[in-house]
Design a protein around this motif. Structure first.
Motif, PDB file in Angstrom:
ATOM      1  N   GLY A   1       0.790  -1.220   0.000  1.00 13.58           N
ATOM      2  CA  GLY A   1       0.000   0.000   0.000  1.00 13.58           C
ATOM      3  C   GLY A   1       0.820   1.267   0.000  1.00 13.58           C
ATOM      4  N   ASP A   2       2.146   1.153  -0.085  1.00 15.29           N
ATOM      5  CA  ASP A   2       2.994   2.343  -0.117  1.00 15.29           C
ATOM      6  C   ASP A   2       2.857   3.043  -1.466  1.00 15.29           C
ATOM      7  OD1 ASP A   2       3.989   1.901   2.451  1.00 15.29           O
ATOM      8  OD2 ASP A   2       5.576   0.584   1.704  1.00 15.29           O
ATOM      9  N   ILE A   3       2.677   4.364  -1.430  1.00 12.11           N
ATOM     10  CA  ILE A   3       2.540   5.156  -2.647  1.00 12.11           C
ATOM     11  C   ILE A   3       3.935   5.494  -3.157  1.00 12.11           C
ATOM     12  CG2 ILE A   3       1.522   7.193  -3.692  1.00 12.11           C
ATOM     13  CD1 ILE A   3      -0.476   5.164  -2.485  1.00 12.11           C
ATOM     14  N   LEU A   4       4.278   4.994  -4.337  1.00 10.59           N
ATOM     15  CA  LEU A   4       5.622   5.149  -4.880  1.00 10.59           C
ATOM     16  C   LEU A   4       5.712   6.249  -5.925  1.00 10.59           C
ATOM     17  CD1 LEU A   4       6.377   1.337  -5.256  1.00 10.59           C
ATOM     18  CD2 LEU A   4       6.898   2.831  -3.319  1.00 10.59           C
ATOM     19  N   ALA A   5       4.592   6.615  -6.521  1.00 14.55           N
ATOM     20  CA  ALA A   5       4.577   7.704  -7.505  1.00 14.55           C
ATOM     21  C   ALA A   5       3.149   8.196  -7.663  1.00 14.55           C
ATOM     22  CB  ALA A   5       5.128   7.239  -8.851  1.00 14.55           C
ATOM     23  N   PHE A   6       3.019   9.502  -7.882  1.00 11.88           N
ATOM     24  CA  PHE A   6       1.714  10.123  -8.126  1.00 11.88           C
ATOM     25  C   PHE A   6       1.884  11.205  -9.179  1.00 11.88           C
ATOM     26  CE2 PHE A   6      -0.961  13.843  -7.504  1.00 11.88           C
ATOM     27  CZ  PHE A   6      -2.231  13.301  -7.622  1.00 11.88           C
ATOM     28  N   CYS A   7       0.968  11.251 -10.148  1.00 13.04           N
ATOM     29  CA  CYS A   7       1.023  12.289 -11.173  1.00 13.04           C
ATOM     30  C   CYS A   7      -0.386  12.663 -11.611  1.00 13.04           C
ATOM     31  CB  CYS A   7       1.819  11.822 -12.395  1.00 13.04           C
ATOM     32  SG  CYS A   7       3.606  11.766 -12.122  1.00 13.04           S
ATOM     33  N   GLU A   8      -0.525  13.920 -12.049  1.00 18.06           N
ATOM     34  CA  GLU A   8      -1.759  14.409 -12.651  1.00 18.06           C
ATOM     35  C   GLU A   8      -1.463  14.879 -14.069  1.00 18.06           C
ATOM     36  OE1 GLU A   8      -4.628  16.828 -10.077  1.00 18.06           O
ATOM     37  OE2 GLU A   8      -2.703  17.202  -9.105  1.00 18.06           O
ATOM     38  N   ASP A   9      -2.452  14.751 -14.947  1.00 19.69           N
ATOM     39  CA  ASP A   9      -2.296  15.253 -16.307  1.00 19.69           C
ATOM     40  C   ASP A   9      -3.677  15.399 -16.938  1.00 19.69           C
ATOM     41  OD1 ASP A   9       0.226  15.512 -18.341  1.00 19.69           O
ATOM     42  OD2 ASP A   9      -1.601  14.985 -19.427  1.00 19.69           O
ATOM     43  N   VAL A  10      -3.756  16.257 -17.959  1.00 18.81           N
ATOM     44  CA  VAL A  10      -5.022  16.421 -18.670  1.00 18.81           C
ATOM     45  C   VAL A  10      -5.420  15.136 -19.390  1.00 18.81           C
ATOM     46  CG1 VAL A  10      -4.839  18.908 -19.003  1.00 18.81           C
ATOM     47  CG2 VAL A  10      -3.784  17.376 -20.662  1.00 18.81           C
TER      48      VAL A  10
END
Length: 282
Positions: free
Chosen positions: A186-195
């Motif tokens: 459950g560890d968050i290793l990457a997060f990104c937002e984009d259109v």
């Protein structure tokens, strides 16, 4: 079953953009609009997400044109090359240069691989490259039939909550997709937002790969619908699980079943729908 079984009902929905602090470095611009309310009309300034068309090449060979949010360029380029099957590892990439609307990549790979993997792209197309694919997309990998990983369903509920809490640009503009790469703990290793939901996957995968994450031990959790494009990207990236708070499309399900990818849709606590690979979910 009620006709609106898939609808997430919200009572007293908040105007997120009013509450979210403005980030002057974020890729959005103020636009004037007219807000219509029960009490009348008001002219207000709202922030609108920015998109830009990029043209990506690999070893001087043009590969694709697509729209994306103009930031995290290296993550976007590396993730695209991984998720489209042009490279196997981030270390294959020698350099990524940004020149205006061009992403110029060089990688240590065989020229024949570019020719084999490359698709015919209309250089004048103004559509998202990935969303224009028709029919089954080529995938270079097949997920093992025997699951090596198990994910507690709570991992996906936690990831969805992170998508909500971390998506500051979405709360400010309402115009982005969000993607998380997480491991079985459950560890968050990457997060990104984009259109673009496809570019959001590329960026998250690229960010994780550049950090040295072993993607074979990970899942991708997204906000966008589970199309054949999204499934293909997950397979080429090397993950075993793709999940989303949204629903699937038939070709996405068919491809996931053909290669053994665990596919999970409508992840909305306390429920989720598993369309393939239930053996990986506990």
């Amino acid at each position: 079953m009620p006709l609106d079984w898939h609808v997430e009902r919200k009572i007293g929905q908040n105007n997120f953009w009013r509450d979210e602090g403005r980030d002057v470095s974020a890729p959005y611009l103020p636009y004037r609009c007219v807000e219509l309310t029960e009490d009348g009309n008001n002219e207000i300034d709202v922030d609108v997400i920015v998109e830009k068309e990029f043209h990506l090449s690999l070893n001087d060979v043009p590969l694709a044109s697509f729209f994306a949010t103009p930031r995290e360029f290296k993550e976007l380029a590396v993730g695209f090359l991984l998720c489209e099957g042009f490279i196997d590892h981030a270390i294959d990439v020698i350099s990524v240069e940004v020149e205006d609307d061009k992403l110029i990549c060089h990688a240590d790979i065989c020229p024949d691989r570019i020719k084999k993997t490359r698709r015919d792209i209309d250089p004048d197309s103004r559509f998202d490259f990935c969303s224009c694919a028709i029919g089954s997309r080529p995938c270079r990998k097949k997920i093992g039939s025997e699951p090596e990983l198990e994910f507690d369903r709570k991992v996906f509920f936690k990831a969805i909550e992170h998508l909500k809490s971390d998506a500051k640009t979405w709360r400010r503009t309402g115009g982005t997709h969000s993607v998380i790469v997480c491991d079985s703990e459950g560890d968050i290793l990457a997060f990104c937002e984009d259109v673009s939901r496809a570019s959001a996957v590329d960026k998250a995968v690229g960010k994780a790969a550049l950090a040295g994450v072993d993607l074979s031990n990970c899942a991708i959790v997204a906000t966008g619908r589970l199309s054949v494009t999204m499934v293909s990207k997950a397979i080429n990236a090397g993950v075993s699980v793709l999940a989303s708070k949204a629903g699937p499309i038939n070709e996405g399900i068919d491809l996931a079943r053909a290669v053994g990818l665990t596919l999970v849709g409508f992840v909305r606590p306390p429920h989720m729908y598993v369309y393939n690979g239930i053996e990986r979910i506990i």
